[in-house]
Write a protein that holds these residues in place. Structure first.
Motif, PDB file in Angstrom:
ATOM      1  N   GLY A 180       0.815  -1.211   0.000  1.00 17.01           N
ATOM      2  CA  GLY A 180       0.000   0.000   0.000  1.00 17.01           C
ATOM      3  C   GLY A 180       0.848   1.260   0.000  1.00 17.01           C
ATOM      4  N   MET A 181       1.945   1.247   0.747  1.00 18.50           N
ATOM      5  CA  MET A 181       2.852   2.392   0.777  1.00 18.50           C
ATOM      6  C   MET A 181       3.490   2.627  -0.590  1.00 18.50           C
ATOM      7  SD  MET A 181       4.726   1.654   4.439  1.00 18.50           S
ATOM      8  CE  MET A 181       5.920   2.987   4.274  1.00 18.50           C
ATOM      9  N   ILE A 182       3.891   1.534  -1.236  1.00 19.09           N
ATOM     10  CA  ILE A 182       4.495   1.647  -2.567  1.00 19.09           C
ATOM     11  C   ILE A 182       3.484   2.200  -3.564  1.00 19.09           C
ATOM     12  CG2 ILE A 182       5.433   0.338  -4.515  1.00 19.09           C
ATOM     13  CD1 ILE A 182       6.641  -1.602  -2.442  1.00 19.09           C
ATOM     14  N   ALA A 183       2.272   1.637  -3.549  1.00 21.31           N
ATOM     15  CA  ALA A 183       1.243   2.055  -4.499  1.00 21.31           C
ATOM     16  C   ALA A 183       0.858   3.517  -4.300  1.00 21.31           C
ATOM     17  CB  ALA A 183       0.015   1.158  -4.351  1.00 21.31           C
ATOM     18  N   THR A 184       0.678   3.920  -3.052  1.00 21.62           N
ATOM     19  CA  THR A 184       0.256   5.292  -2.757  1.00 21.62           C
ATOM     20  C   THR A 184       1.293   6.302  -3.211  1.00 21.62           C
ATOM     21  OG1 THR A 184      -1.017   4.560  -0.825  1.00 21.62           O
ATOM     22  CG2 THR A 184      -0.421   6.877  -0.929  1.00 21.62           C
ATOM     23  N   GLN A 185       2.540   6.044  -2.844  1.00 21.82           N
ATOM     24  CA  GLN A 185       3.594   6.984  -3.221  1.00 21.82           C
ATOM     25  C   GLN A 185       3.780   7.034  -4.733  1.00 21.82           C
ATOM     26  OE1 GLN A 185       7.247   7.318  -1.122  1.00 21.82           O
ATOM     27  NE2 GLN A 185       6.411   6.567   0.809  1.00 21.82           N
ATOM     28  N   TYR A 186       3.651   5.877  -5.378  1.00 14.77           N
ATOM     29  CA  TYR A 186       3.862   5.876  -6.820  1.00 14.77           C
ATOM     30  C   TYR A 186       2.754   6.621  -7.554  1.00 14.77           C
ATOM     31  CZ  TYR A 186       4.634   4.516 -11.604  1.00 14.77           C
ATOM     32  OH  TYR A 186       4.840   4.558 -12.960  1.00 14.77           O
ATOM     33  N   VAL A 187       1.528   6.500  -7.088  1.00 17.60           N
ATOM     34  CA  VAL A 187       0.419   7.214  -7.725  1.00 17.60           C
ATOM     35  C   VAL A 187       0.667   8.725  -7.680  1.00 17.60           C
ATOM     36  CG1 VAL A 187      -2.020   7.841  -7.465  1.00 17.60           C
ATOM     37  CG2 VAL A 187      -1.339   5.450  -7.371  1.00 17.60           C
ATOM     38  N   VAL A 188       1.131   9.207  -6.521  1.00 20.61           N
ATOM     39  CA  VAL A 188       1.442  10.639  -6.393  1.00 20.61           C
ATOM     40  C   VAL A 188       2.548  11.032  -7.364  1.00 20.61           C
ATOM     41  CG1 VAL A 188       2.354  12.420  -4.853  1.00 20.61           C
ATOM     42  CG2 VAL A 188       0.688  10.749  -3.992  1.00 20.61           C
ATOM     43  N   LYS A 189       3.606  10.220  -7.432  1.00 24.78           N
ATOM     44  CA  LYS A 189       4.729  10.516  -8.321  1.00 24.78           C
ATOM     45  C   LYS A 189       4.319  10.415  -9.796  1.00 24.78           C
ATOM     46  CE  LYS A 189       8.238   8.949  -5.026  1.00 24.78           C
ATOM     47  NZ  LYS A 189       9.264   7.915  -4.722  1.00 24.78           N
ATOM     48  N   PHE A 190       3.410   9.488 -10.101  1.00 24.69           N
ATOM     49  CA  PHE A 190       2.928   9.287 -11.468  1.00 24.69           C
ATOM     50  C   PHE A 190       2.271  10.562 -11.995  1.00 24.69           C
ATOM     51  CE2 PHE A 190      -0.297   8.135 -14.551  1.00 24.69           C
ATOM     52  CZ  PHE A 190       0.336   7.206 -15.368  1.00 24.69           C
ATOM     53  N   PHE A 191       1.354  11.095 -11.216  1.00 24.52           N
ATOM     54  CA  PHE A 191       0.652  12.298 -11.659  1.00 24.52           C
ATOM     55  C   PHE A 191       1.556  13.530 -11.598  1.00 24.52           C
ATOM     56  CE2 PHE A 191      -3.035   9.592 -10.638  1.00 24.52           C
ATOM     57  CZ  PHE A 191      -3.726   9.725 -11.836  1.00 24.52           C
ATOM     58  N   ALA A 192       2.514  13.514 -10.673  1.00 23.59           N
ATOM     59  CA  ALA A 192       3.475  14.621 -10.603  1.00 23.59           C
ATOM     60  C   ALA A 192       4.336  14.654 -11.855  1.00 23.59           C
ATOM     61  CB  ALA A 192       4.350  14.480  -9.368  1.00 23.59           C
ATOM     62  N   SER A 193       4.669  13.479 -12.385  1.00 21.33           N
ATOM     63  CA  SER A 193       5.465  13.398 -13.607  1.00 21.33           C
ATOM     64  C   SER A 193       4.725  14.052 -14.768  1.00 21.33           C
ATOM     65  CB  SER A 193       5.768  11.937 -13.946  1.00 21.33           C
ATOM     66  OG  SER A 193       6.411  11.816 -15.195  1.00 21.33           O
ATOM     67  N   ILE A 194       3.443  13.770 -14.871  1.00 19.93           N
ATOM     68  CA  ILE A 194       2.631  14.376 -15.929  1.00 19.93           C
ATOM     69  C   ILE A 194       2.563  15.886 -15.752  1.00 19.93           C
ATOM     70  CG2 ILE A 194       0.321  14.492 -16.932  1.00 19.93           C
ATOM     71  CD1 ILE A 194      -0.042  11.547 -16.108  1.00 19.93           C
ATOM     72  N   ALA A 195       2.387  16.311 -14.505  1.00 24.83           N
ATOM     73  CA  ALA A 195       2.236  17.738 -14.224  1.00 24.83           C
ATOM     74  C   ALA A 195       3.500  18.536 -14.519  1.00 24.83           C
ATOM     75  CB  ALA A 195       1.836  17.937 -12.765  1.00 24.83           C
ATOM     76  N   THR A 196       4.674  17.896 -14.393  1.00 23.76           N
ATOM     77  CA  THR A 196       5.928  18.624 -14.617  1.00 23.76           C
ATOM     78  C   THR A 196       6.383  18.602 -16.081  1.00 23.76           C
ATOM     79  OG1 THR A 196       7.200  16.632 -14.011  1.00 23.76           O
ATOM     80  CG2 THR A 196       6.764  18.255 -12.261  1.00 23.76           C
ATOM     81  N   THR A 197       5.648  17.921 -16.954  1.00 24.81           N
ATOM     82  CA  THR A 197       6.032  17.853 -18.370  1.00 24.81           C
ATOM     83  C   THR A 197       6.133  19.234 -19.020  1.00 24.81           C
ATOM     84  OG1 THR A 197       5.075  15.638 -18.614  1.00 24.81           O
ATOM     85  CG2 THR A 197       5.433  16.900 -20.629  1.00 24.81           C
ATOM     86  N   PRO A 198       5.173  20.142 -18.816  1.00 25.54           N
ATOM     87  CA  PRO A 198       5.322  21.487 -19.409  1.00 25.54           C
ATOM     88  C   PRO A 198       6.587  22.195 -18.924  1.00 25.54           C
ATOM     89  CG  PRO A 198       3.070  21.131 -18.669  1.00 25.54           C
ATOM     90  CD  PRO A 198       3.871  19.985 -18.130  1.00 25.54           C
ATOM     91  N   LEU A 199       6.983  21.925 -17.677  1.00 28.45           N
ATOM     92  CA  LEU A 199       8.198  22.532 -17.139  1.00 28.45           C
ATOM     93  C   LEU A 199       9.419  22.068 -17.929  1.00 28.45           C
ATOM     94  CD1 LEU A 199       9.663  24.186 -14.955  1.00 28.45           C
ATOM     95  CD2 LEU A 199       9.693  22.111 -13.543  1.00 28.45           C
ATOM     96  N   VAL A 200       9.457  20.774 -18.252  1.00 26.88           N
ATOM     97  CA  VAL A 200      10.569  20.229 -19.039  1.00 26.88           C
ATOM     98  C   VAL A 200      10.621  20.891 -20.407  1.00 26.88           C
ATOM     99  CG1 VAL A 200      11.481  18.157 -20.163  1.00 26.88           C
ATOM    100  CG2 VAL A 200      10.557  18.016 -17.836  1.00 26.88           C
TER     101      VAL A 200
END
Length: 210
Positions: free
Chosen positions: A170-190
């Motif tokens: 559960g800890m792995i899944a929760t943290q990864y979901v947050v990081k997954f959407f954060a990756s999408i959100a930072t794409t315009p920054l890249v």
């Protein structure tokens, strides 16, 4: 610009390690270390370096990050061990904030080195396949793959045997979901940073020719 990217990358790594002791919650079930807020920005920096300056330069940046973290651990240990002034009452708080357990430190270093090298590898492979096109694809694919590996390795090494397997997953899944959407959100920054650097390089070439 490369110097600033390297400095920012290393600075964020050290800062993430310092603030990692604080936990925050999203809703009732998602409990995350504060370091996540900072750490998610290190992968876009590496991606920008690979995109503009190449794979080998990015690998040097990753190695520099590892060396700097090891140096930070050494000097933090030294400062904790220094005898505190008789009138200073902050020693316990100082130790609590700056000294993580050896197990967590080892987990952090191992997961960092493996996942960031994977990020560089995947990004470079996709860049060779697509050329200048599909930056969004290589940015997200490399970051999402490496973040999954980073999260899995870190939580497994840091917490395996101390919590039930279900909680661990559960800890792995929760943290990864947050990081997954954060990756999408930072794409315009890249895209913005890559565009800015390339524009600056072109201007410098024009000035040099003229």
């Amino acid at each position: 610009m490369l110097l600033y990217l390297n400095g920012l990358f290393v600075g964020l790594l050290i800062l993430a390690n310092i603030v990692a002791v604080k936990l925050f919650s999203i809703g009732e079930f998602a409990i995350l270390p504060a370091a996540v807020v900072i750490y998610i920005f290190t992968y876009p920096i590496i991606d920008v370096i690979v995109e503009v300056y190449g794979k080998e330069q990015a690998k040097q940046t990753v190695r520099a990050g590892l060396v700097t973290q090891l140096a930070a651990i050494l000097f933090i240990g030294i400062t904790i061990a220094l005898p505190s002034a008789s009138f200073w009452e902050g020693q316990l708080a100082f130790e609590e904030i700056l000294s993580g357990s050896i197990r967590i430190i080892v987990a952090s270093l191992i997961s960092y080195f493996i996942s960031t090298n994977l990020d560089v590898y995947v990004f470079d492979k996709l860049k060779k396949r697509h050329g200048a096109k599909k930056l969004w694809l290589r940015n997200n694919a490399s970051t999402m793959a490496s973040q999954l590996l980073d999260t899995t390795i870190f939580i497994t090494i840091a917490f395996a045997g101390t919590v039930p397997v279900g909680v661990l997953v559960g800890m792995i899944a929760t943290q990864y979901v947050v990081k997954f959407f954060a990756s999408i959100a930072t794409t315009p920054l890249v895209y913005g940073v890559v565009y800015g650097i390339r524009k600056g390089i072109k201007q410098q070439k024009v000035i040099a020719v003229s």
